[in-house]
Design an enzyme around this catalytic site. Structure first.
Site, PDB file in Angstrom:
ATOM      1  N   ASN A  64       0.813  -1.227   0.000  1.00 37.39           N
ATOM      2  CA  ASN A  64       0.000   0.000   0.000  1.00 37.39           C
ATOM      3  C   ASN A  64       0.844   1.274   0.000  1.00 37.39           C
ATOM      4  O   ASN A  64       0.381   2.327   0.437  1.00 37.39           O
ATOM      5  CB  ASN A  64      -1.019  -0.010   1.156  1.00 37.39           C
ATOM      6  N   ARG A  92       2.876   6.241  11.965  1.00 41.71           N
ATOM      7  CA  ARG A  92       2.231   5.713  13.158  1.00 41.71           C
ATOM      8  C   ARG A  92       2.021   6.854  14.135  1.00 41.71           C
ATOM      9  O   ARG A  92       2.904   7.696  14.332  1.00 41.71           O
ATOM     10  CB  ARG A  92       3.096   4.630  13.823  1.00 41.71           C
ATOM     11  N   GLN A 146      -5.664   2.705  18.638  1.00 42.67           N
ATOM     12  CA  GLN A 146      -6.671   2.436  17.604  1.00 42.67           C
ATOM     13  C   GLN A 146      -7.541   1.253  18.001  1.00 42.67           C
ATOM     14  O   GLN A 146      -6.975   0.200  18.317  1.00 42.67           O
ATOM     15  CB  GLN A 146      -5.967   2.168  16.266  1.00 42.67           C
ATOM     16  N   HIS A 181      -7.757   5.575  10.147  1.00 44.88           N
ATOM     17  CA  HIS A 181      -6.594   4.895   9.554  1.00 44.88           C
ATOM     18  C   HIS A 181      -7.001   4.275   8.208  1.00 44.88           C
ATOM     19  O   HIS A 181      -7.361   3.091   8.122  1.00 44.88           O
ATOM     20  CB  HIS A 181      -6.087   3.819  10.514  1.00 44.88           C
TER      21      HIS A 181
HETATM   22  P1  NAI Z   1      10.336   1.114   4.436  1.00 46.94           P
HETATM   23  O1  NAI Z   1      10.912   0.044   5.287  1.00 46.94           O
HETATM   24  O2  NAI Z   1      10.427   0.985   2.954  1.00 46.94           O
HETATM   25  O3  NAI Z   1      10.978   2.522   4.833  1.00 46.94           O
HETATM   26  C1  NAI Z   1      11.091   2.964   6.158  1.00 46.94           C
HETATM   27  C2  NAI Z   1      12.263   3.918   6.232  1.00 46.94           C
HETATM   28  O4  NAI Z   1      12.242   4.553   7.521  1.00 46.94           O
HETATM   29  C3  NAI Z   1      13.621   3.220   6.095  1.00 46.94           C
HETATM   30  O5  NAI Z   1      14.401   3.862   5.118  1.00 46.94           O
HETATM   31  C4  NAI Z   1      14.226   3.348   7.474  1.00 46.94           C
HETATM   32  O6  NAI Z   1      15.633   3.429   7.474  1.00 46.94           O
HETATM   33  C5  NAI Z   1      13.593   4.647   7.951  1.00 46.94           C
HETATM   34  N1  NAI Z   1      13.709   4.833   9.392  1.00 46.94           N
HETATM   35  C6  NAI Z   1      13.594   3.911  10.377  1.00 46.94           C
HETATM   36  N2  NAI Z   1      13.830   4.469  11.568  1.00 46.94           N
HETATM   37  C7  NAI Z   1      14.099   5.777  11.344  1.00 46.94           C
HETATM   38  C8  NAI Z   1      14.434   6.859  12.193  1.00 46.94           C
HETATM   39  N3  NAI Z   1      14.615   6.702  13.508  1.00 46.94           N
HETATM   40  N4  NAI Z   1      14.619   8.078  11.629  1.00 46.94           N
HETATM   41  C9  NAI Z   1      14.503   8.245  10.290  1.00 46.94           C
HETATM   42  N5  NAI Z   1      14.206   7.244   9.432  1.00 46.94           N
HETATM   43  C10 NAI Z   1      14.003   6.020   9.960  1.00 46.94           C
HETATM   44  O7  NAI Z   1       8.816   1.241   4.899  1.00 46.94           O
HETATM   45  P2  NAI Z   1       7.601   1.900   4.117  1.00 46.94           P
HETATM   46  O8  NAI Z   1       6.948   0.898   3.245  1.00 46.94           O
HETATM   47  O9  NAI Z   1       8.055   3.180   3.514  1.00 46.94           O
HETATM   48  O10 NAI Z   1       6.603   2.189   5.325  1.00 46.94           O
HETATM   49  C11 NAI Z   1       6.986   3.042   6.388  1.00 46.94           C
HETATM   50  C12 NAI Z   1       5.961   3.007   7.489  1.00 46.94           C
HETATM   51  O11 NAI Z   1       4.753   3.615   7.055  1.00 46.94           O
HETATM   52  C13 NAI Z   1       5.537   1.607   7.935  1.00 46.94           C
HETATM   53  O12 NAI Z   1       6.444   1.023   8.820  1.00 46.94           O
HETATM   54  C14 NAI Z   1       4.198   1.892   8.582  1.00 46.94           C
HETATM   55  O13 NAI Z   1       4.372   2.200   9.947  1.00 46.94           O
HETATM   56  C15 NAI Z   1       3.688   3.109   7.836  1.00 46.94           C
HETATM   57  N6  NAI Z   1       2.557   2.748   6.948  1.00 46.94           N
HETATM   58  C16 NAI Z   1       1.338   3.331   7.184  1.00 46.94           C
HETATM   59  C17 NAI Z   1       0.235   2.973   6.432  1.00 46.94           C
HETATM   60  C18 NAI Z   1      -1.094   3.595   6.658  1.00 46.94           C
HETATM   61  O14 NAI Z   1      -2.112   3.055   6.199  1.00 46.94           O
HETATM   62  N7  NAI Z   1      -1.177   4.725   7.327  1.00 46.94           N
HETATM   63  C19 NAI Z   1       0.324   1.945   5.378  1.00 46.94           C
HETATM   64  C20 NAI Z   1       1.685   1.493   5.136  1.00 46.94           C
HETATM   65  C21 NAI Z   1       2.736   1.851   5.935  1.00 46.94           C
END
Ligand code: NAI
Length: 364
Positions: free
Chosen positions: A121, A260, A289, A313
């Site tokens: 997504n 989040r 949530q 959400h």
């Molecule tokens: P991803 O794994 O491709 O990218 C996450 C990035 O965040 C990585 O580059 C990582 O190094 C970075 N990161 C981790 N800790 C960090 C920190 N302390 N400071 C700065 N950067 C940091 O994940 P993706 O697919 O981009 O998703 C990210 C998040 O988005 C998910 O873990 C989820 O919590 C949230 N999400 C929310 C959705 C919604 O419906 N609202 C749906 C999909 C994801």
């Protein structure tokens, strides 16, 4: 035959009328058909809080499930305490992205595999981020409210807080799959500068393509940006990442969080919006949530009605996204049950350790 417990939200009338609403207890990600065909026991519930909930009763104990499926939209909080009481549990699948509702350290210590449908997504969320930016920066909600019955033709009340996205400095915390897609989508808006803050560096070619520059210090990053979007996972290193101390750097700016809720301290954000310091906050994720009625973000509103672009959400649960994460969930389960390899990018915790570099900097 294995036992699979699936915790989803109830879709009610909406799910009955719309079979593509797959992430509901009614339509259950297509798992009913899969389990029937393959002879597995399937428990489906939305009842997830407390020791007497169907989730806990069916997951724990000697008759507990081997596989737990849940979504971030109505998360089954798989705590260390529940994990310790669930000897049969081998696989926790997130139908979607973001496995922070699972105690990942506890799962790793018990050899439980945690997998999510990576990428399912990311476009849905990136589109929502751009929409929320526009809603806030263009002060859309105030104009929309005035256009409803009882509203008045008070153009000045909207325009007094309305700006262009063009020419703004925009930054993403986290430049992974979603963060990078947000950057790509921002390029045509002609921002004056794009920044990212992430401990993982973007490949040089990818950074060059969107013209983004990395900032290593969070305070410096916040000071530089007019608009900040949060796109990192929730883990030990990102709880309250935006808090009462550093939110002052966002005075006169906008903050968007679709990652989040708990990454941005709820009270600090509400205080900053209500006082008018932060021009606006928007997103779809909440630190609890479903949210309690008295959650500070429900009543949050800035001067002249501006500044609140919260929704449920839903950014990652468009019907297009649901089709993708339902399919991916069944694939993960099927791989697991048939000893087939998982897609590497779907694995969060595996073989007793973290399989990804995205959930915090730690020694593997
Ligand atoms: P991803 O794994 O491709 O990218 C996450 C990035 O965040 C990585 O580059 C990582 O190094 C970075 N990161 C981790 N800790 C960090 C920190 N302390 N400071 C700065 N950067 C940091 O994940 P993706 O697919 O981009 O998703 C990210 C998040 O988005 C998910 O873990 C989820 O919590 C949230 N999400 C929310 C959705 C919604 O419906 N609202 C749906 C999909 C994801």
């Amino acid at each position: 035959m294995v036992k699979i417990v699936t915790v989803l939200y109830d879709g009610g009338k909406a799910a009955q009328e719309e079979p593509r609403l797959l992430g509901t207890t009614e339509n259950c990600l297509g798992l009913r058909e899969y389990c029937q065909k393959n002879g597995h026991e399937l428990i489906v519930t939305s009842d997830k809080e407390g020791a007497n909930s169907v989730f806990q009763k069916e997951t724990t104990g000697e008759n507990g499930a081997a596989i737990l499926v849940s979504t971030p939209f109505h998360p089954a909080y798989l705590t260390k305490e529940i994990i310790d009481k669930s000897p049969n549990l081998k696989l926790a699948v997130t139908a979607g992205i973001g496995s922070d509702h699972v105690d990942l350290n506890a799962a790793a210590s018990k050899g439980i595999t945690v997998a999510e449908v990576t990428g399912s997504n990311v476009v849905s969320v990136a589109e929502h981020v751009i929409m929320t930016m526009l809603i806030l920066v263009r002060n859309y909600n105030v104009g929309h409210a005035l256009s409803m019955p009882g509203g008045s033709w008070s153009v000045g009340e909207v325009a007094r807080n309305e700006f262009d996205l063009e020419g703004k400095v925009i930054g993403t915390i986290g430049a992974g799959r979603i963060g990078y897609r947000v950057l790509e989508r921002l390029v045509p808006f002609n921002p004056s500068k794009l920044y990212y803050y992430d401990y993982n560096e973007l490949p040089a070619e990818a950074a060059k393509k969107v013209g983004v520059e990395r900032v290593h210090d969070l305070n410096e990053f916040l000071q530089k940006c007019d608009v900040v979007t949060v796109n990192c996972p929730l883990h030990e290193g990102t709880i309250d990442l935006i808090n009462k101390d550093n939110i002052k750097h966002l005075k006169g700016k906008w903050l968007i969080n679709t990652a989040r809720g708990a990454i941005c301290n709820a009270e600090a954000v509400a205080e900053a919006v209500n006082s008018g310091s932060l021009l606006g906050y928007g997103g779809d994720v909440w630190n609890k949530q479903p949210f309690p009625e008295n959650h500070p973000w429900k009543a949050m509103v800035g001067p002249n009605g501006r500044g609140n672009a919260m929704t449920l959400h839903t950014s990652g649960t468009s019907l297009d996204a649901q089709a993708r994460y339902a399919k991916g969930t069944i694939e993960i389960i099927d791989n697991f049950l048939n000893n087939k390899p998982q897609r590497k990018e779907d694995l969060i915790v595996d073989a007793g350790g973290y399989a990804t570099a995205a959930y915090g900097q730690r020694n593997k």
